[in-house]
Design a protein around this motif. Structure first.
Motif, mmCIF file in Angstrom:
data_model
loop_
_atom_site.group_PDB
_atom_site.id
_atom_site.type_symbol
_atom_site.label_atom_id
_atom_site.label_comp_id
_atom_site.label_asym_id
_atom_site.label_seq_id
_atom_site.Cartn_x
_atom_site.Cartn_y
_atom_site.Cartn_z
ATOM 1 N N LEU A 105 18.973 -12.908 -4.471
ATOM 2 C CA LEU A 105 20.379 -12.533 -4.270
ATOM 3 C C LEU A 105 20.475 -11.086 -3.784
ATOM 4 N N PHE A 106 19.695 -10.192 -4.407
ATOM 5 C CA PHE A 106 19.679 -8.785 -3.987
ATOM 6 C C PHE A 106 19.144 -8.633 -2.563
ATOM 7 N N THR A 107 17.978 -9.244 -2.315
ATOM 8 C CA THR A 107 17.289 -9.037 -1.035
ATOM 9 C C THR A 107 17.974 -9.785 0.108
ATOM 10 N N ALA A 138 17.898 -9.683 6.237
ATOM 11 C CA ALA A 138 17.665 -10.321 4.937
ATOM 12 C C ALA A 138 16.337 -11.067 4.884
ATOM 13 N N THR A 139 15.796 -11.465 6.028
ATOM 14 C CA THR A 139 14.529 -12.213 6.040
ATOM 15 C C THR A 139 13.352 -11.286 5.763
ATOM 16 N N HIS A 140 12.272 -11.856 5.347
ATOM 17 C CA HIS A 140 11.004 -11.137 5.317
ATOM 18 C C HIS A 140 9.851 -12.131 5.363
ATOM 19 N N THR A 141 8.760 -11.697 5.950
ATOM 20 C CA THR A 141 7.558 -12.526 6.067
ATOM 21 C C THR A 141 6.468 -11.915 5.208
ATOM 22 N N LEU A 142 5.707 -12.756 4.513
ATOM 23 C CA LEU A 142 4.675 -12.255 3.592
ATOM 24 C C LEU A 142 3.408 -11.833 4.343
ATOM 25 N N VAL A 143 3.608 -10.934 5.321
ATOM 26 C CA VAL A 143 2.475 -10.440 6.119
ATOM 27 C C VAL A 143 1.462 -9.733 5.228
ATOM 28 N N ALA A 144 1.940 -9.011 4.209
ATOM 29 C CA ALA A 144 1.051 -8.235 3.336
ATOM 30 C C ALA A 144 0.486 -9.060 2.190
ATOM 31 N N THR A 166 11.339 -15.067 -1.549
ATOM 32 C CA THR A 166 11.116 -15.231 -0.111
ATOM 33 C C THR A 166 11.600 -16.582 0.379
ATOM 34 N N ILE A 167 11.206 -17.623 -0.329
ATOM 35 C CA ILE A 167 11.556 -18.965 0.117
ATOM 36 C C ILE A 167 13.063 -19.181 0.025
ATOM 37 N N LEU A 168 13.694 -18.653 -1.035
ATOM 38 C CA LEU A 168 15.143 -18.827 -1.184
ATOM 39 C C LEU A 168 15.891 -18.047 -0.103
ATOM 40 N N THR A 169 15.440 -16.809 0.145
ATOM 41 C CA THR A 169 16.093 -15.954 1.139
ATOM 42 C C THR A 169 15.945 -16.515 2.543
ATOM 43 N N ASP A 170 14.703 -16.833 2.918
ATOM 44 C CA ASP A 170 14.463 -17.330 4.277
ATOM 45 C C ASP A 170 15.164 -18.663 4.519
ATOM 46 N N THR A 171 15.193 -19.515 3.494
ATOM 47 C CA THR A 171 15.909 -20.793 3.637
ATOM 48 C C THR A 171 17.385 -20.537 3.892
ATOM 49 N N ALA A 172 17.965 -19.607 3.117
ATOM 50 C CA ALA A 172 19.388 -19.287 3.292
ATOM 51 C C ALA A 172 19.659 -18.729 4.689
#
Length: 695
Positions: A105-107, A138-144, A166-172
């Motif tokens: 929710l924050f991210t 709002a998206t982010h990829t787990l590159v690190a 990550t999965i919740l944010t990217d899905t949204a």
């Protein structure tokens, strides 16, 4: 000769066209860039991205983006998401699912809330363009994530909530993308929402109901075909990515869901998990990172002041909003600064989903070229910052964790843990080796010792060679999971005396014994051989019968007698059984007294072991029939016994093994005899000074 040189020059014309040369160049980059940059304390991930910038079409134009590179980079991206789902500690995730939801929710809302006014009022874009660009923040990829996985902190709570978020944010965000596209095309109607809801429901049902059952059947039927397991997993990942695309979301969501669906069936210490990580981290993921670099066009910065302003603004908003989200998360959950930095590092990199959102918007005419170029610069900057932040935070967390758990580690002697696995026959040896690998402490450099005792007769030498040859394949099996196995063969008059002698010679901490065969002692299952071993060796002994593959089990039932917490081996068996439950992603039901419960909870809290534990007080726990009614066929049944003279010893313990054998014949069952006394090894040092010996 001139034709030869002209042909040679043609092969090295930029961009390269020879697929063999292209592949070899990329492999050399994957090999050398992390090695060279490690000396400068720069994460290897950054080296791969920078290498992509240099060799890409906007750099030296050595390589161009073609279908082969696109294929490998797609595989790498899906691999990152798949491994993130696979390595997610499901017990930790279930315990902290509310934290993941709050973090997501924050991210999601903070970058959206900060980004929209900046794009709409400061940069002057319309509503659709501003909202789409803000959702990209709002998206982010787990590159690190490979950094976290490599340094061994992937089970930290901060990682669990970030991956879950990550999965919740990217899905949204990707659903927002579908909504904005539908809105721009005028298709945002009731039919759109019904179609999206139905397709996602069908996709979820296939992934969480059908795929796990097929996978369980496949792993059980083809248990010995280890290479087929990897191919099957790879096929599931790409099939899931394809199904997600059909459902109306991005393929990365499907890959992550595939990891969650197979999480329970692929233990983290298994050979299959090692193969998945090895091939992904060695080949596919580096390909993806290089391809990200190939998208970066540094020349866009020189194209005019507007491009620089937009690129700088987008990058600043992206980094600041993610830092604010991680700061709020730290504040609410009272995390350390290192954990906040780890959350920020993992969630600040923009690549896959970001690029997907912007490219779709650009191709649809919603976004202009300045946003596209600014986003590509943003990807480079955020990936570099995320890599540095994640590596620095992960190292801090390692130091903090070592300080927190040092007392427990020393008390349990896990740094030099030695497991001895004596075998009478090789029928169930593969399952016993898997069990030993799962419970083995990863910090111990000592190998698992597999012992075969040969009778002392005229054929002893021949039998030793036969024993060694028959055990060779099991060494290869263990090496696939990067676990050392040492084959020991010895000659003795009987098996028990040989096991006792070798246990003392190698100073074993744990003995894993196969369940004795029925023939010869139906009335008294624990025969003279085992009695002799248990009488003469005060070490924690696991007597195991594994009826089916360990990954097929759904629960672990442990029955412990009163005063079990007073045995010296109590800490060891609690931590080992919890570790096994974590590997198999199954809950533990512990039947014990109140004091045993308190001691167990204290140990698990101190060791920071997250296991789904339910404690039940069975007052008359020796009433086996009462316990038997609560046991299902897919349960692992563990009986905590005791040697005669131990604090927790009861005469009724002697009868329970034979009752387990007769009444739980279809269950996997263990009997544990904890170590009774503490071993204090003291070594006298002798110093020779001028011919005088001083002790």
């Amino acid at each position: 000769m001139s034709e030869f040189f002209s042909h040679l020059l043609h092969e090295f014309e930029f961009p390269l066209q020879n697929p063999v040369l292209i592949f070899s160049l990329i492999l050399f980059i994957i090999l050398l860039s992390p090695i060279l940059l490690r000396k400068l304390n720069i994460p290897g991930i950054i080296g791969l991205i920078i290498a992509g910038v240099i060799i890409g079409p906007f750099g030296l134009n050595i390589l161009e983006k073609n279908s082969a590179i696109d294929l490998f980079s797609t595989i790498g991206l899906l691999y990152i998401m798949f491994i993130a789902g696979l390595e997610l500690d499901m017990n930790e995730f279930k315990t902290n699912k509310n934290k993941s939801i709050l973090f997501s929710l924050f991210t999601f809302t903070l970058p959206l809330g900060i980004g929209f006014p900046v794009c709409y009022y400061l940069l002057g874009y319309d509503f659709n363009a501003s909202f789409l660009t803000a959702s990209m923040f709002a998206t982010h990829t787990l590159v690190a994530y490979p950094i976290v996985s490599k340094l061994g902190v992937s089970k930290n709570q901060a990682v669990a909530i970030t991956v879950g978020g990550t999965i919740l944010t990217d899905t949204a965000v990707l659903i927002i993308l579908a909504v904005i596209m539908g809105n721009s095309e005028g298709n945002l109607n009731q039919e759109f929402w019904i179609r999206l809801g139905i397709s996602l429901t069908i996709f979820s049902a296939i992934m969480f109901i059908i795929i796990p059952r097929i996978a369980k059947w496949f792993f059980r039927k083809l248990e010995s075909e280890k290479h087929s397991h990897y191919i099957f997993v790879l096929a599931v990942v790409f099939f899931a990515a394809f199904l997600a695309e059909l459902a109306g979301v991005e393929p990365i969501i499907g890959a992550f869901i595939a990891g969650l669906a197979l999480n329970k069936l692929i233990p983290h210490s298994s050979a299959l998990m090692n193969r998945i990580e090895f091939i992904g981290n060695s080949l596919f993921i580096p390909f993806f990172l290089i391809s990200v670099g190939m998208l970066v066009d540094i020349s866009v910065i020189l194209s005019g002041p507007m491009a620089i302003i937009i690129a700088a603004t987008l990058s600043a908003v992206a980094i600041f909003s993610k830092w604010v989200a991680s700061w709020f998360t730290q504040l609410i959950f009272k995390y350390s600064k290192a954990q906040r930095q780890l959350i920020f590092g993992l969630s600040s990199a923009h690549a896959a989903a970001t690029l997907a959102v912007i490219l779709v918007g650009y191709n649809a005419g919603i976004l202009d070229e300045n946003i596209l170029n600014g986003t590509i610069i943003l990807i480079l900057i955020t990936c570099i910052i995320a890599s540095f932040a994640t590596e620095k935070a992960a190292k801090k967390i390692i130091i903090e964790t070592e300080n927190d758990t040092s007392d427990l580690v020393n008390s349990a002697n896990t740094q030099n843990e030695q497991i001895l696995l004596p075998i009478a026959n090789v029928e169930n040896l593969e399952k016993l080796i898997d069990f030993s690998i799962f419970i083995k402490n990863k910090s111990s450099k000592k190998p698992i010792s597999v012992l075969s005792v040969v009778s002392n007769n005229n054929e002893a030498e021949v039998n030793i060679l036969k024993a060694r040859n028959s055990l060779d394949k099991y060494v290869k099996q263990a090496s696939a999971s990067e676990t050392n196995v040492k084959i020991l063969t010895t000659i003795d008059h009987n098996a028990a005396s040989g096991i006792i002698r070798i246990t003392r010679e190698i100073m074993a901490d744990i003995i894993v014994l196969g369940w004795p065969r029925k023939a010869g002692f139906i009335e008294k299952l624990i025969g003279e051989k085992l009695n002799n071993i248990l009488r003469n060796i005060d070490k924690t002994a696991f007597i195991c019968h594994v009826e089916k593959p360990l990954i097929s089990h759904k629960r672990m039932i442990i029955a412990a007698p009163q005063f079990a917490e007073h045995e010296h081996g109590f800490t060891l068996w609690i931590t080992k059984m919890s570790k096994l439950a974590n590997e198999l992603s199954i809950p533990v039901i512990l039947y014990c007294g109140e004091q045993t419960e308190k001691a167990a909870m204290k140990i698990l809290a101190k060791a920071k072991i997250s296991v789904s534990l339910t404690v039940k007080n069975l007052r008359f726990w020796e009433n086996f029939d009462l316990l038997k009614r609560k046991i299902h066929e897919d349960d692992i049944v563990v009986l905590i016994s005791a040697r005669k003279g131990a604090t927790s010893y009861l005469s009724s313990l002697e009868k329970l093994p034979s009752r387990m054998e007769n009444q739980l014949s279809k269950n996997s069952r263990f009997i544990i005899y904890p170590q009774q006394y503490e071993n204090n090894y003291t070594i006298k040092k002798t110093i020779n000074v001028d011919g005088l010996q001083i002790e």
